[in-house]
Design a protein around this motif. Structure first.
Motif, mmCIF file in Angstrom:
data_model
loop_
_atom_site.group_PDB
_atom_site.id
_atom_site.type_symbol
_atom_site.label_atom_id
_atom_site.label_comp_id
_atom_site.label_asym_id
_atom_site.label_seq_id
_atom_site.Cartn_x
_atom_site.Cartn_y
_atom_site.Cartn_z
ATOM 1 N N GLU A 68 3.559 -11.236 -7.599
ATOM 2 C CA GLU A 68 2.290 -10.570 -7.849
ATOM 3 C C GLU A 68 1.695 -10.161 -6.506
ATOM 4 O O GLU A 68 1.931 -10.825 -5.485
ATOM 5 C CB GLU A 68 1.321 -11.492 -8.597
ATOM 6 C CG GLU A 68 1.770 -11.808 -10.024
ATOM 7 C CD GLU A 68 0.801 -12.715 -10.746
ATOM 8 O OE1 GLU A 68 -0.301 -12.957 -10.184
ATOM 9 O OE2 GLU A 68 1.129 -13.190 -11.846
ATOM 10 N N LEU A 69 0.940 -9.039 -6.512
ATOM 11 C CA LEU A 69 0.364 -8.496 -5.283
ATOM 12 C C LEU A 69 -1.152 -8.431 -5.379
ATOM 13 O O LEU A 69 -1.712 -8.344 -6.477
ATOM 14 C CB LEU A 69 0.896 -7.084 -5.017
ATOM 15 C CG LEU A 69 2.384 -6.925 -4.685
ATOM 16 C CD1 LEU A 69 2.744 -5.443 -4.658
ATOM 17 C CD2 LEU A 69 2.694 -7.580 -3.361
ATOM 18 N N LYS A 70 -1.794 -8.459 -4.227
ATOM 19 C CA LYS A 70 -3.235 -8.234 -4.197
ATOM 20 C C LYS A 70 -3.526 -6.841 -4.757
ATOM 21 O O LYS A 70 -2.809 -5.885 -4.464
ATOM 22 C CB LYS A 70 -3.758 -8.304 -2.759
ATOM 23 C CG LYS A 70 -3.759 -9.688 -2.138
ATOM 24 C CD LYS A 70 -4.312 -9.612 -0.721
ATOM 25 C CE LYS A 70 -4.292 -10.972 -0.042
ATOM 26 N NZ LYS A 70 -4.786 -10.898 1.358
ATOM 27 N N PRO A 71 -4.571 -6.697 -5.551
ATOM 28 C CA PRO A 71 -4.903 -5.372 -6.092
ATOM 29 C C PRO A 71 -5.421 -4.440 -5.005
ATOM 30 O O PRO A 71 -6.096 -4.860 -4.070
ATOM 31 C CB PRO A 71 -5.999 -5.683 -7.117
ATOM 32 C CG PRO A 71 -6.612 -6.954 -6.631
ATOM 33 C CD PRO A 71 -5.488 -7.739 -6.008
ATOM 34 N N ALA A 72 -5.048 -3.154 -5.143
ATOM 35 C CA ALA A 72 -5.567 -2.106 -4.255
ATOM 36 C C ALA A 72 -5.310 -2.399 -2.781
ATOM 37 O O ALA A 72 -6.146 -2.136 -1.921
ATOM 38 C CB ALA A 72 -7.062 -1.897 -4.486
ATOM 39 N N ALA A 73 -4.157 -2.966 -2.470
ATOM 40 C CA ALA A 73 -3.805 -3.190 -1.066
ATOM 41 C C ALA A 73 -3.618 -1.845 -0.371
ATOM 42 O O ALA A 73 -3.047 -0.925 -0.936
ATOM 43 C CB ALA A 73 -2.531 -4.011 -0.971
ATOM 44 N N ASN A 74 -4.120 -1.729 0.849
ATOM 45 C CA ASN A 74 -3.954 -0.499 1.621
ATOM 46 C C ASN A 74 -2.497 -0.386 2.055
ATOM 47 O O ASN A 74 -1.995 -1.254 2.772
ATOM 48 C CB ASN A 74 -4.864 -0.547 2.854
ATOM 49 C CG ASN A 74 -4.856 0.778 3.607
ATOM 50 O OD1 ASN A 74 -3.925 1.569 3.488
ATOM 51 N ND2 ASN A 74 -5.905 1.019 4.364
#
Length: 278
Positions: free
Chosen positions: A161-167
């Protein structure tokens, strides 16, 4: 008629004929299309072959002479455009281009999208994603923009899972918030990913490097869900984006002739085609 007068009239007639011929020649020369050498840069992958096959014939009929310049990395190819060593390059998507501009304080611009093979997850150990065991080592690109693409493939498989809205310009492995598959993420230079398959169980390989190394898109365990910002572009200096030669390159890509060339060639099966394709 007086011989002297006859000689004068004849000389005047010849002079007028010469002037008329000279004027017609000049008019014809001005009507011809401008002749220009175009220097284009490429990195390993399918983009040079695509250009040679479907775009160059159109431009050459218009009076252009194309010179091809090879680079080992996108950074070198972009630097060459910015310094004016080449007119354009064809090897990167818009997100990578924007990241380059921000970091190098440059002003390159994309003028047209091109057919692009997606990034894929490849393995010499496993035949299907469902077979991958917990703790498998996964090679991923070490540049942030393409690292994000690789991590999204793993996310879509349900492994992380990834952090949302990662740059995408700043993404790192620290943006992974959960790793239920316990995959061991190993960043490395993108061009080295195909060779890394001898040392790791899995590798996320950019489409151009996959094809260059002999990997088939159909052999990938998973392909990225490619969205428009990741479709590659022809990049030029911003001041040249509306130059006649730049418009001619864009028009050649968008032509029916180019589209037919791509659609008739099974090599391009699996490529993400630009939105201008019918």
């Amino acid at each position: 008629m007086n011989p002297i007068r006859r000689t004068f009239v004849l000389a005047l007639t010849l002079a007028m004929s010469a002037a008329l011929a000279s004027g017609l020649a000049a008019t014809t020369q001005q009507a011809d299309p401008p002749y220009k050498d175009l220097k284009l840069g490429f990195v390993p992958g399918p983009y040079e072959d695509t250009f040679r096959k479907g775009v160059a014939p159109i431009l050459e009929r218009q009076g252009y002479r194309v010179k091809y310049v090879s680079f080992s990395s996108g950074l070198e190819a972009n630097n060459a455009v910015f310094t004016g060593d080449i007119d354009a390059n064809i090897m990167q998507h818009s997100v990578f281009l924007e990241a380059y501009n921000q970091r190098q304080k440059t002003d390159l611009a994309g003028i047209v999208h091109v057919p692009t093979p997606p990034m894929g997850l490849y393995s010499r150990t496993y035949k299907a994603a469902a077979d991958v065991k917990s703790g498998a080592r996964v090679a991923v690109p070490n540049d942030p923009v393409n690292l994000e693409r690789a991590l999204k493939i793993l996310r879509d498989l349900g492994w992380i899972e990834l952090k949302p809205a990662a740059n995408p310009i700043d993404v790192t492995e620290l943006d992974v918030t959960s790793n239920s598959k316990r995959v061991k993420i190993t960043p490395l230079e993108s061009a080295q990913a195909p060779r890394a398959l001898e040392d790791v169980e899995l590798a996320a390989v950019q489409g151009n490097f996959a094809i260059y190394s002999g990997l088939k898109l159909t052999d990938a365990l998973a392909l990225e869900k490619m969205t428009l910002p990741y479709v590659n572009v022809v990049a030029v200096k911003k001041k040249n984006a509306d130059a006649p030669w730049a418009r001619d390159i864009a028009a050649a890509y968008k032509s029916r002739e180019f589209q037919k060339t791509i659609r008739d060639d099974r090599f391009y099966d699996g490529f993400r085609l630009p939105d201008y394709f019918d």
